[in-house]
Write an enzyme that holds these catalytic residues in place. Structure first.
Site, PDB file in Angstrom:
ATOM      1  N   CYS A   1     -18.647  -9.616  16.317  1.00  0.00           N
ATOM      2  CA  CYS A   1     -17.532  -8.860  15.745  1.00  0.00           C
ATOM      3  C   CYS A   1     -16.620  -8.347  16.852  1.00  0.00           C
ATOM      4  O   CYS A   1     -15.678  -7.598  16.587  1.00  0.00           O
ATOM      5  CB  CYS A   1     -18.046  -7.698  14.891  1.00  0.00           C
ATOM      6  SG  CYS A   1     -19.049  -6.511  15.810  1.00  0.00           S
TER       7      CYS A   1
ATOM      8  N   CYS B   1      -4.772   0.247   8.361  1.00  0.00           N
ATOM      9  CA  CYS B   1      -4.409  -1.179   8.340  1.00  0.00           C
ATOM     10  C   CYS B   1      -3.137  -1.369   9.160  1.00  0.00           C
ATOM     11  O   CYS B   1      -2.028  -1.455   8.622  1.00  0.00           O
ATOM     12  CB  CYS B   1      -4.214  -1.661   6.908  1.00  0.00           C
ATOM     13  SG  CYS B   1      -5.715  -1.632   5.907  1.00  0.00           S
TER      14      CYS B   1
ATOM     15  N   CYS C   1       0.849  -1.194   0.000  1.00  0.00           N
ATOM     16  CA  CYS C   1       0.000   0.000   0.000  1.00  0.00           C
ATOM     17  C   CYS C   1       0.881   1.239   0.000  1.00  0.00           C
ATOM     18  O   CYS C   1       1.622   1.483   0.965  1.00  0.00           O
ATOM     19  CB  CYS C   1      -0.929   0.012   1.211  1.00  0.00           C
ATOM     20  SG  CYS C   1      -1.935   1.512   1.334  1.00  0.00           S
TER      21      CYS C   1
ATOM     22  N   PHE D   1     -31.092  -9.314  16.471  1.00  0.00           N
ATOM     23  CA  PHE D   1     -30.155  -8.373  15.835  1.00  0.00           C
ATOM     24  C   PHE D   1     -29.913  -8.841  14.393  1.00  0.00           C
ATOM     25  O   PHE D   1     -28.786  -8.951  13.930  1.00  0.00           O
ATOM     26  CB  PHE D   1     -28.820  -8.301  16.590  1.00  0.00           C
ATOM     27  CG  PHE D   1     -28.947  -8.109  18.083  1.00  0.00           C
ATOM     28  CD1 PHE D   1     -29.070  -6.837  18.628  1.00  0.00           C
ATOM     29  CD2 PHE D   1     -28.944  -9.203  18.941  1.00  0.00           C
ATOM     30  CE1 PHE D   1     -29.172  -6.659  20.005  1.00  0.00           C
ATOM     31  CE2 PHE D   1     -29.050  -9.035  20.318  1.00  0.00           C
ATOM     32  CZ  PHE D   1     -29.168  -7.768  20.847  1.00  0.00           C
TER      33      PHE D   1
END
Length: 375
Positions: A334, A14, A3, A241
């Site tokens: 998550c 990142c 990148c 959810f």
């Protein structure tokens, strides 16, 4: 992943980019083992990963610069803008959209919002792409409705340049805060939802409905949940959810009774549309608070699937699930830290199976799917 933005020190989103994907997976797996320490796990499934670049289906761009030379990306804390159009997380299909939008902003007179001066109209551009047919949804996040007439007048040019734009909206976010979107959504196209398809299951994406940003890994997450549920004696299921219904729509069978609960009405509209397409008449989706719904019920389903935001499901819902005692719970998270906390509030359940899904490469974040069985 290489990148140029990272190498130049212009973006640090990142943070794990210098590690190989295997090193990242090992570190995430170790983190999950640490968080679940003291909770016996019957089966650790191999982690699932996807492409390391070009995998994101969504771009969230702060718009800065001038109306003649807009810049799409982010702002550092000192207000310095960074152009992220070349971010390698985005697919190649995003580049021509960004290129066409820059002259369009001048055509429409959408002055970028200046945070320091609190002036201007265009705050963000939100772009989402369907992996199913390449269709796209574009949302202009504006401070007010002042430029709506100009925006509408200029749209035919943009749509001629970018026929893949199926859904276009103006979202009104009037407050001077770093909030991505406001409550008011104004549709500028007849089509109001983007068609997507995972594992032959039709899904729909609306402007204010949450949808996973890594479709390759998300489709495998949903398929895994379907496989797990298919191995269990489940005739009645709750999907709490539920978002646009991804889990429930994958797990449901014509014979199964399933109730999906999500607080966002836009997401529930998507879920209902998908259920109708599949002809699943025993699926019921409602726009309600998941905890309030669950604690008001007198019946006990065979399985409760939860997919909460990062905060987890919380102790009140944990306590109710422990009391109600469904035979199975599938927890998709998550944030493994809050998931581990929640599981510790469910002492009458054992962890039968855990699987990590690397939904967010080059960061410390990951998704995890856990099957709990009542003792």
């Amino acid at each position: 992943m290489q990148c140029a933005l990272y190498d130049a020190g212009r973006c640090r989103s990142c943070q794990w980019i210098t590690q190989s994907v295997n090193e990242q997976l090992s570190a995430k797996t170790a983190d999950l083992h640490r968080l679940l320490a003291g909770l016996p796990v019957e089966q650790w499934c191999a982690p699932i990963s996807g492409p390391e670049q070009h995998f994101r289906n969504k771009a969230k761009m702060v718009v800065s610069g001038s109306v003649e030379k807009p810049l799409f990306g982010m702002l550092h804390r000192d207000g310095t803008p960074v152009d992220l159009c070349a971010c390698p997380l985005y697919p190649a299909s995003f580049a021509p959209v960004f290129s066409a939008l820059k002259p369009f902003i001048a055509r429409a007179g959408l002055t970028p919002y200046n945070v320091a001066r609190k002036r201007g109209e265009l705050k963000y551009l939100l772009l989402t792409e369907s992996q199913f047919d390449g269709g796209m949804m574009l949302r202009f996040v504006l401070r007010s409705e002042t430029k709506l007439t100009q925006l509408r007048a200029a749209l035919p040019w943009l749509r001629a340049q970018l026929p893949q734009l199926r859904v276009i909206t103006a979202n009104i976010q009037p407050v001077h805060m770093a909030i991505m979107e406001g409550e008011t959504e104004i549709y500028l196209t007849d089509q109001q939802a983007l068609a997507e398809r995972f594992n032959d299951v039709p899904l729909w994406i609306r402007p204010q409905s949450f949808f996973q940003t890594n479709p390759t890994v998300a489709s495998r997450l949903y398929a895994t949940a379907r496989d797990w549920v298919g191995q269990l004696p489940v005739r009645h299921m709750w999907d709490l959810f539920c978002g646009v219904g991804g889990f429930g729509l994958h797990c449901a069978t014509p014979q199964m009774q399933l109730t999906g609960i999500e607080i966002a009405p836009e997401a529930i509209a998507c879920a209902k549309q998908s259920a109708a397409e599949l002809g699943l008449t025993r699926l019921h989706f409602q726009a309600l608070d998941s905890t309030q719904f669950a604690t008001a019920q007198g019946e006990t389903p065979d399985l409760v699937l939860v997919n909460p935001p990062r905060r987890g499901i919380g102790k009140p819902l944990c306590d109710y699930l422990a009391q109600m005692a469904p035979r199975f719970i599938i927890y998709s998270s998550c944030n493994a830290q809050t998931m581990a906390q929640d599981i510790r509030h469910l002492p009458n359940y054992r962890i039968q199976r855990v699987q990590l899904f690397d939904m967010f490469p080059h960061t410390a974040h990951y998704e995890v799917l856990t099957l709990l069985c009542r003792l």
